[in-house]
Design an enzyme around this catalytic site. Structure first.
Site, PDB file in Angstrom:
ATOM      1  N   ASP A 171       0.830  -1.208   0.000  1.00  0.00           N
ATOM      2  CA  ASP A 171       0.000   0.000   0.000  1.00  0.00           C
ATOM      3  C   ASP A 171       0.865   1.260   0.000  1.00  0.00           C
ATOM      4  OD1 ASP A 171      -2.394   1.404   0.020  1.00  0.00           O
ATOM      5  OD2 ASP A 171      -3.159   0.473   1.841  1.00  0.00           O
ATOM      6  N   TRP A 216      -3.094   3.205  -5.954  1.00  0.00           N
ATOM      7  CA  TRP A 216      -4.352   3.859  -6.332  1.00  0.00           C
ATOM      8  C   TRP A 216      -4.299   4.553  -7.697  1.00  0.00           C
ATOM      9  CZ3 TRP A 216      -2.354   6.520  -1.618  1.00  0.00           C
ATOM     10  CH2 TRP A 216      -2.460   5.718  -0.492  1.00  0.00           C
ATOM     11  N   GLY A 217      -3.506   4.021  -8.612  1.00  0.00           N
ATOM     12  CA  GLY A 217      -3.458   4.591  -9.966  1.00  0.00           C
ATOM     13  C   GLY A 217      -2.650   5.865 -10.069  1.00  0.00           C
ATOM     14  N   ASP A 237     -10.225   3.470  -3.817  1.00  0.00           N
ATOM     15  CA  ASP A 237     -10.874   2.246  -3.332  1.00  0.00           C
ATOM     16  C   ASP A 237     -12.267   2.033  -3.922  1.00  0.00           C
ATOM     17  OD1 ASP A 237      -8.651   2.074  -1.742  1.00  0.00           O
ATOM     18  OD2 ASP A 237      -9.753   1.953   0.153  1.00  0.00           O
TER      19      ASP A 237
HETATM   20  C1  GAL Z   1      -6.137   1.488   1.395  1.00  0.00           C
HETATM   21  C2  GAL Z   1      -6.252   0.430   0.325  1.00  0.00           C
HETATM   22  C3  GAL Z   1      -7.345  -0.521   0.733  1.00  0.00           C
HETATM   23  C4  GAL Z   1      -7.016  -1.133   2.080  1.00  0.00           C
HETATM   24  C5  GAL Z   1      -6.779  -0.043   3.112  1.00  0.00           C
HETATM   25  C6  GAL Z   1      -6.304  -0.635   4.431  1.00  0.00           C
HETATM   26  O1  GAL Z   1      -5.136   2.356   1.044  1.00  0.00           O
HETATM   27  O2  GAL Z   1      -6.519   1.024  -0.921  1.00  0.00           O
HETATM   28  O3  GAL Z   1      -7.533  -1.520  -0.255  1.00  0.00           O
HETATM   29  O4  GAL Z   1      -5.876  -1.952   1.943  1.00  0.00           O
HETATM   30  O5  GAL Z   1      -5.828   0.895   2.658  1.00  0.00           O
HETATM   31  O6  GAL Z   1      -6.089   0.313   5.428  1.00  0.00           O
END
Ligand code: GAL
Length: 411
Positions: A171, A216-217, A237
Site C-alpha cells: 500500500d 491507487w493509480g 478504493d
Molecule cells: C487502502 C487500500 C485498501 C485497504 C486499506 C487498508 O489504502 O486502498 O484496499 O488496503 O488501505 O487500510
C-alpha cells in the site's frame, strides 16, 4: 510451483532495471513523457499468468482480521467450491500487525488477533491447498496507522518469506515525512523508488511472492507497474455502491493496453454481496471479468448468501476472466450510457458485455463485425448468466437498468 526469483537474472535483471531507469529519468524530467504499453517490460516471475483470484478481508471486515477468521474463511473457500473455481489466494489486509516493531526492528504480529503467529496461519492455509497473502505499506505507516515498511524492505520481505507468504499487497499511505497519503507534495518519496525497493527485497528473499502494487493509480503507475508487480491498482478504493463501481469501471476500461499475462490492471476488490442490488452485483462481476481484473472476493464468505456464492462461482464468467490469451476487454461503443465491450478469447471466441449504465431498461445492440467477427455467417451465442444458446447474425438484448447481458460468441 515457486521459482526463486534470483534464478532469473536474464529476464528480471538488466532489462527490468533499464526500463525502470528510463521511467525514473522520464518521470524526474519533464512530465510530457508518455509510456506505451509495449515499452513496459513485464515482471516475468512466472506468477499471475491469468488474473489472480482469491479473497481479502478488507471490504467485509476492514481491519478486523484474526487467525480465527482466516481459518474459518479458508475452510469456507474449500467447502463452498471457491477454491475449486480458482480462488487460490487468501489475502490478509491491513490490521494484522502489532503497533510497534520489536527491539531489533522486526515487524510483529498482533498477538491478540494471531495468538499462534503467522507461520501457523500460513501452514493452515497451505494445508487447505490455498496460498496466503499479506499486506504491508511502502511508507512510514499503513493506512490504518501500523508500522510501514519504508527503509525496512529487506527485513520485512525476509520475514514474509520465512512465514511462507505467497502474495504481498503493498500500500501507499504515509509516503514520506508529513504525508498521510501520497498527495502530500515535496515530502513524498517517489513511489517508483519505494516500490522498486520492495520488489528488489522480494527478489533477494528468494521466495517467489506475487507483488500487488496498491498506489491507487497514481504516479504514472501504468508506466512501471508491470516491471515491478503482477498487478497494480488503477483507482481509489472500490466500495459497495453502484456509483463507485461505475466510476472505477470507466477509468479502468481505458487501460486495456497495459494488461497482459503476468501483469494486470487492478480496479480493486469485488464488493459482491456487500450491499449493491443483485443486478448491480452481476454487473460488477461481469465487468471485472470482461476487464481481466483480479477477482478478489471481498464478501463475508463464512456467512455469504447462496446467491452471492453462486454469482462468484459462475464458471463461464470466470473462464472469460481467466482466459489464457490474457486480453482485457475494450469498449466497442458507448452511447448515452449504453456500452458494448468485446474481449477476444483463446481459440477465436469473443466475450461480449452489453452494459446499461442508465436508470431505465434499454435495448443494446451491436454487430458481429464490431466485435471482431466480420462476414455474414450466423454465430452461436451463449448467454453466460442464463445458459441459453441462440444462433444469430445480430447481437441485441433488452438490458435492465444498471444491468448487463453477457455472451460468449463462438467461433
Ligand atoms: C487502502 C487500500 C485498501 C485497504 C486499506 C487498508 O489504502 O486502498 O484496499 O488496503 O488501505 O487500510
Amino acid at each position: 510451483m515457486n521459482m526463486p526469483l534470483d534464478k532469473l537474472p536474464g529476464r528480471r535483471g538488466l532489462a527490468v532495471r533499464m526500463v525502470i531507469a528510463a521511467a525514473l529519468a522520464a518521470v524526474m524530467s519533464a512530465g510530457t513523457w508518455v509510456v506505451t504499453a509495449s515499452e513496459v517490460q513485464a515482471l516475468e516471475n512466472g506468477l499471475a499468468r491469468t488474473p489472480p483470484m482469491g479473497w481479502n478481508n478488507y471490504p467485509g471486515y476492514r481491519l478486523n482480521i484474526t487467525e480465527k477468521l482466516v481459518k474459518d474463511t479458508a475452510d469456507k473457500m474449500v467447502s463452498s467450491g471457491m477454491k475449486d473455481a480458482g480462488y487460490t489466494y487468501l489475502n490478509i489486509d491491513d490490521g494484522w500487525m502489532a503497533s510497534t516493531r520489536d527491539g531489533s526492528g522486526n515487524l510483529q504480529v498482533n498477538k491478540t488477533k494471531f495468538p499462534n503467529g503467522m507461520k501457523a496461519v500460513a501452514d493452515y492455509v497451505h494445508g487447505k491447498g490455498l496460498k496466503l497473502g499479506i499486506y504491508a505499506d511502502a511508507g512510514l505507516k499503513t493506512c490504518g496507522g501500523l508500522p510501514g515498511s519504508l527503509d525496512h524492505e529487506a527485513a520485512d520481505a525476509r520475514l514474509f518469506a520465512s512465514w511462507g507468504i505467497d502474495y504481498l499487497k503493498y500500500d501507499n499511505c504515509f509516503a514520506g515525512p508529513g504525508c498521510a497519503n501520497s498527495t502530500c507534495g515535496d515530502t513524498k518519496i517517489p513511489a517508483l523508488k519505494r516500490y522498486t525497493a520492495m520488489h528488489d527485497a522480494i527478489v533477494a528473499s528468494g521466495r517467489n511472492i506475487l507483488l500487488s502494487v496498491c498506489n491507487w493509480g497514481q504516479d504514472d503507475v501504468t508506466s512501471w507497474g508491470a516491471s515491478l508487480g503482477n498487478m497494480w491498482r488503477t483507482t481509489t478504493d472500490m466500495n459497495n455502491t453502484y456509483a463507485r463501481m461505475l466510476s472505477i469501471y470507466r477509468k479502468n476500461v481505458a487501460l486495456a493496453a497495459f494488461a497482459k499475462p503476468g501483469a494486470w490492471n487492478d480496479p480493486d476488490m469485488l464488493e459482491t454481496g456487500n450491499g449493491m442490488t443483485a443486478t448491480e452485483d452481476r454487473t460488477h462481476f461481469s465487468l471485472w471479468a470482461q476487464m481481466a481484473a483480479p477477482l478478489i472476493s471481498g464478501s463475508k464468505l463464512t456467512t455469504a448468501s447462496a446467491a452471492t456464492l453462486a454469482l462468484q462461482l459462475n464458471k463461464e464468467v470466470i473462464a472469460v476472466d481467466q482466459d489464457s490469451l490474457g486480453r482485457q476487454g475494450t469498449l466497442v461503443s458507448s452511447t448515452s450510457g449504453r456500452d458494448v465491450l468485446a474481449k477476444p478469447l483463446a481459440g477465436g471466441d469473443v466475450s461480449v458485455v452489453l452494459f446499461n449504465s442508465t436508470d431505465a431498461t434499454a435495448t443494446i445492440s451491436t454487430t458481429l463485425a464490431a466485435i471482431g467477427k466480420p462476414g455474414n455467417a450466423s454465430r452461436t451465442l451463449t448467454d453466460l448468466w442464463s445458459g441459453a444458446k441462440t444462433t444469430t447474425s445480430a447481437i441485441s438484448a433488452s438490458v435492465p437498468a444498471h444491468g448487463v447481458v453477457m455472451y460468449r460468441v463462438h467461433g
